[in-house]
Motif scaffolding. Sequence first.
Motif, PDB file in Angstrom:
ATOM      1  N   ASP A 120      33.229 -41.946 -32.934  1.00  0.00           N
ATOM      2  CA  ASP A 120      32.819 -42.104 -31.881  1.00  0.00           C
ATOM      3  C   ASP A 120      34.206 -40.438 -31.891  1.00  0.00           C
ATOM      4  N   ALA A 121      34.916 -40.530 -33.145  1.00  0.00           N
ATOM      5  CA  ALA A 121      35.630 -39.457 -32.792  1.00  0.00           C
ATOM      6  C   ALA A 121      35.002 -37.795 -33.012  1.00  0.00           C
ATOM      7  N   ASN A 122      35.650 -37.279 -31.180  1.00  0.00           N
ATOM      8  CA  ASN A 122      35.079 -35.590 -31.803  1.00  0.00           C
ATOM      9  C   ASN A 122      35.981 -34.989 -32.991  1.00  0.00           C
ATOM     10  N   ALA A 123      34.067 -34.031 -33.455  1.00  0.00           N
ATOM     11  CA  ALA A 123      34.290 -33.665 -35.231  1.00  0.00           C
ATOM     12  C   ALA A 123      34.801 -31.735 -34.076  1.00  0.00           C
ATOM     13  N   GLY A 124      34.441 -31.259 -33.644  1.00  0.00           N
ATOM     14  CA  GLY A 124      33.959 -30.409 -32.565  1.00  0.00           C
ATOM     15  C   GLY A 124      33.767 -29.920 -31.553  1.00  0.00           C
ATOM     16  N   THR A 125      34.462 -28.814 -30.671  1.00  0.00           N
ATOM     17  CA  THR A 125      33.401 -28.860 -29.638  1.00  0.00           C
ATOM     18  C   THR A 125      32.956 -26.912 -29.480  1.00  0.00           C
ATOM     19  N   PHE A 126      31.589 -26.920 -29.401  1.00  0.00           N
ATOM     20  CA  PHE A 126      31.360 -25.604 -29.050  1.00  0.00           C
ATOM     21  C   PHE A 126      31.537 -24.961 -27.420  1.00  0.00           C
ATOM     22  N   SER A 127      31.467 -23.955 -26.760  1.00  0.00           N
ATOM     23  CA  SER A 127      31.198 -23.268 -25.730  1.00  0.00           C
ATOM     24  C   SER A 127      30.544 -22.530 -25.553  1.00  0.00           C
ATOM     25  N   ILE A 128      29.296 -22.341 -25.080  1.00  0.00           N
ATOM     26  CA  ILE A 128      28.505 -21.520 -24.631  1.00  0.00           C
ATOM     27  C   ILE A 128      29.069 -20.369 -23.318  1.00  0.00           C
ATOM     28  N   ALA A 129      29.290 -19.153 -23.835  1.00  0.00           N
ATOM     29  CA  ALA A 129      30.163 -17.715 -23.161  1.00  0.00           C
ATOM     30  C   ALA A 129      28.778 -17.499 -21.972  1.00  0.00           C
ATOM     31  N   ASP A 130      27.762 -17.334 -22.564  1.00  0.00           N
ATOM     32  CA  ASP A 130      26.576 -16.794 -21.874  1.00  0.00           C
ATOM     33  C   ASP A 130      25.652 -16.792 -22.652  1.00  0.00           C
ATOM     34  N   LEU A 131      24.617 -16.659 -21.810  1.00  0.00           N
ATOM     35  CA  LEU A 131      22.447 -16.731 -22.332  1.00  0.00           C
ATOM     36  C   LEU A 131      21.927 -15.714 -22.795  1.00  0.00           C
ATOM     37  N   PRO A 132      20.997 -15.079 -23.224  1.00  0.00           N
ATOM     38  CA  PRO A 132      19.604 -14.087 -22.824  1.00  0.00           C
ATOM     39  C   PRO A 132      19.352 -13.934 -21.892  1.00  0.00           C
ATOM     40  N   ASN A 133      19.196 -12.879 -21.277  1.00  0.00           N
ATOM     41  CA  ASN A 133      17.904 -12.599 -20.237  1.00  0.00           C
ATOM     42  C   ASN A 133      16.123 -12.910 -20.784  1.00  0.00           C
ATOM     43  N   ASN A 134      15.720 -13.873 -22.168  1.00  0.00           N
ATOM     44  CA  ASN A 134      15.034 -13.742 -22.647  1.00  0.00           C
ATOM     45  C   ASN A 134      14.422 -14.901 -23.210  1.00  0.00           C
ATOM     46  N   ASP A 135      13.323 -15.291 -23.368  1.00  0.00           N
ATOM     47  CA  ASP A 135      12.765 -16.625 -24.110  1.00  0.00           C
ATOM     48  C   ASP A 135      14.133 -15.617 -25.783  1.00  0.00           C
ATOM     49  N   ALA A 136      14.505 -16.885 -26.029  1.00  0.00           N
ATOM     50  CA  ALA A 136      15.152 -16.843 -27.471  1.00  0.00           C
ATOM     51  C   ALA A 136      15.297 -18.230 -28.217  1.00  0.00           C
ATOM     52  N   VAL A 137      15.505 -18.225 -29.529  1.00  0.00           N
ATOM     53  CA  VAL A 137      16.062 -20.274 -30.597  1.00  0.00           C
ATOM     54  C   VAL A 137      17.717 -19.100 -30.675  1.00  0.00           C
ATOM     55  N   LEU A 138      17.785 -19.995 -29.831  1.00  0.00           N
ATOM     56  CA  LEU A 138      19.544 -20.038 -29.892  1.00  0.00           C
ATOM     57  C   LEU A 138      20.350 -20.891 -31.083  1.00  0.00           C
ATOM     58  N   PHE A 139      20.769 -20.365 -32.205  1.00  0.00           N
ATOM     59  CA  PHE A 139      21.158 -21.656 -33.626  1.00  0.00           C
ATOM     60  C   PHE A 139      23.091 -21.783 -33.314  1.00  0.00           C
ATOM     61  N   LEU A 140      23.285 -22.679 -34.467  1.00  0.00           N
ATOM     62  CA  LEU A 140      24.213 -22.888 -34.410  1.00  0.00           C
ATOM     63  C   LEU A 140      24.592 -24.330 -35.365  1.00  0.00           C
ATOM     64  N   VAL A 141      25.701 -23.307 -35.883  1.00  0.00           N
ATOM     65  CA  VAL A 141      26.022 -24.593 -37.482  1.00  0.00           C
ATOM     66  C   VAL A 141      27.470 -24.824 -36.934  1.00  0.00           C
ATOM     67  N   ILE A 142      27.616 -25.995 -37.653  1.00  0.00           N
ATOM     68  CA  ILE A 142      28.876 -26.115 -37.799  1.00  0.00           C
ATOM     69  C   ILE A 142      28.955 -26.946 -38.830  1.00  0.00           C
ATOM     70  N   HIS A 143      30.483 -26.487 -40.001  1.00  0.00           N
ATOM     71  CA  HIS A 143      30.152 -26.503 -41.301  1.00  0.00           C
ATOM     72  C   HIS A 143      32.027 -26.917 -41.628  1.00  0.00           C
ATOM     73  N   ARG A 144      32.478 -26.792 -42.817  1.00  0.00           N
ATOM     74  CA  ARG A 144      33.897 -27.114 -43.422  1.00  0.00           C
ATOM     75  C   ARG A 144      34.914 -25.868 -42.967  1.00  0.00           C
ATOM     76  N   HIS A 145      36.067 -25.756 -42.474  1.00  0.00           N
ATOM     77  CA  HIS A 145      36.759 -25.396 -42.395  1.00  0.00           C
ATOM     78  C   HIS A 145      37.610 -24.382 -43.827  1.00  0.00           C
ATOM     79  N   ASP A 146      38.183 -25.204 -44.718  1.00  0.00           N
ATOM     80  CA  ASP A 146      38.174 -24.642 -45.547  1.00  0.00           C
ATOM     81  C   ASP A 146      38.160 -25.650 -46.478  1.00  0.00           C
ATOM     82  N   THR A 147      38.792 -25.224 -47.598  1.00  0.00           N
ATOM     83  CA  THR A 147      38.891 -26.398 -48.884  1.00  0.00           C
ATOM     84  C   THR A 147      39.758 -27.072 -49.265  1.00  0.00           C
ATOM     85  N   LEU A 148      41.334 -27.168 -47.616  1.00  0.00           N
ATOM     86  CA  LEU A 148      41.923 -27.792 -47.931  1.00  0.00           C
ATOM     87  C   LEU A 148      41.515 -28.554 -46.772  1.00  0.00           C
ATOM     88  N   SER A 149      41.956 -28.592 -45.230  1.00  0.00           N
ATOM     89  CA  SER A 149      41.372 -29.553 -44.578  1.00  0.00           C
ATOM     90  C   SER A 149      40.450 -30.302 -44.061  1.00  0.00           C
TER      91      SER A 149
END
Length: 289
Positions: A120-149
Amino acid sequence: DDLSASHQNIEANGGHWILKLNKMLACFAVLSCCMVLTESLRHTSQHINPDRHAAGTFVKALEFKHRLRVCNAYPGNAAIDIYKGKGEKLNGGAPMPYKTCNDFVAPLKAGDKLEFKIGDANAGTFSIADLPNNDAVLFLVIHRHDTLSTAVAFESHVFANLQNAQVAIIDTYKGAAKSEPRIMDAPGKGKNSRSEELRYESVVAVNPGVYDVTLVGSDGKTKAKNSLVTTNRESFIILRTGVEAKQGPSYPQELVVYPKLDPSALHSMAAPRAMMLAVFAILGCAFWA
């Protein structure tokens, strides 16, 4: 003689009138056909107009197919769920564990938000600003920001619609260890082994084939290895994952390849050509925010 001449004039005049009568009949026939055709068109249009009104316009807005490809490169035992907006769960059944990727076919538009949750915890939110005007694969990866936090970070890319296979190489590892990715021909009888260095945060075009991908450390030793089978008109991901955490558990360097194809997919294709690595894009596109 006068009677004969008169008879000839009558025959001539009779022939003349007959010719005129034939012409008049022909004109009348043409006029009648025109009237019938006009009336027929009038009746036809009476049937066409209601149908045209019901059918509406035949001009439609273009609709593009945007396939969303998401990878979980956040080290940990907890899997993630992906939501579009507040309620639409994209991954449907089971959550996505660490080092997994999935494709989602869901209508997307500028302004949509993708929420990543662990339970139930929110890990992060990604906002889509715009989309291409053609067929496409939209890739997104979530990962660790740093070694401490334990904060998350995102990287994204739009794959162009090209004939060749495309491979994106992304480094999500956090830590002091250094290693470079390399691609080489998979071992095979009668094959000359070729090897080339790959660059992080780039996309390369690769000919169809069976390859090995390795991580080579600064000491010259192989730190991780995976296989890659490429086909035309497909987009592939190579991820370096792991974290050298200051707090909590650490995770070693590993290579994630997606999608994983069966080498039998190449049997119907021509013999392998040169590897042909051509860097044609740098990751990071304006339409993601």
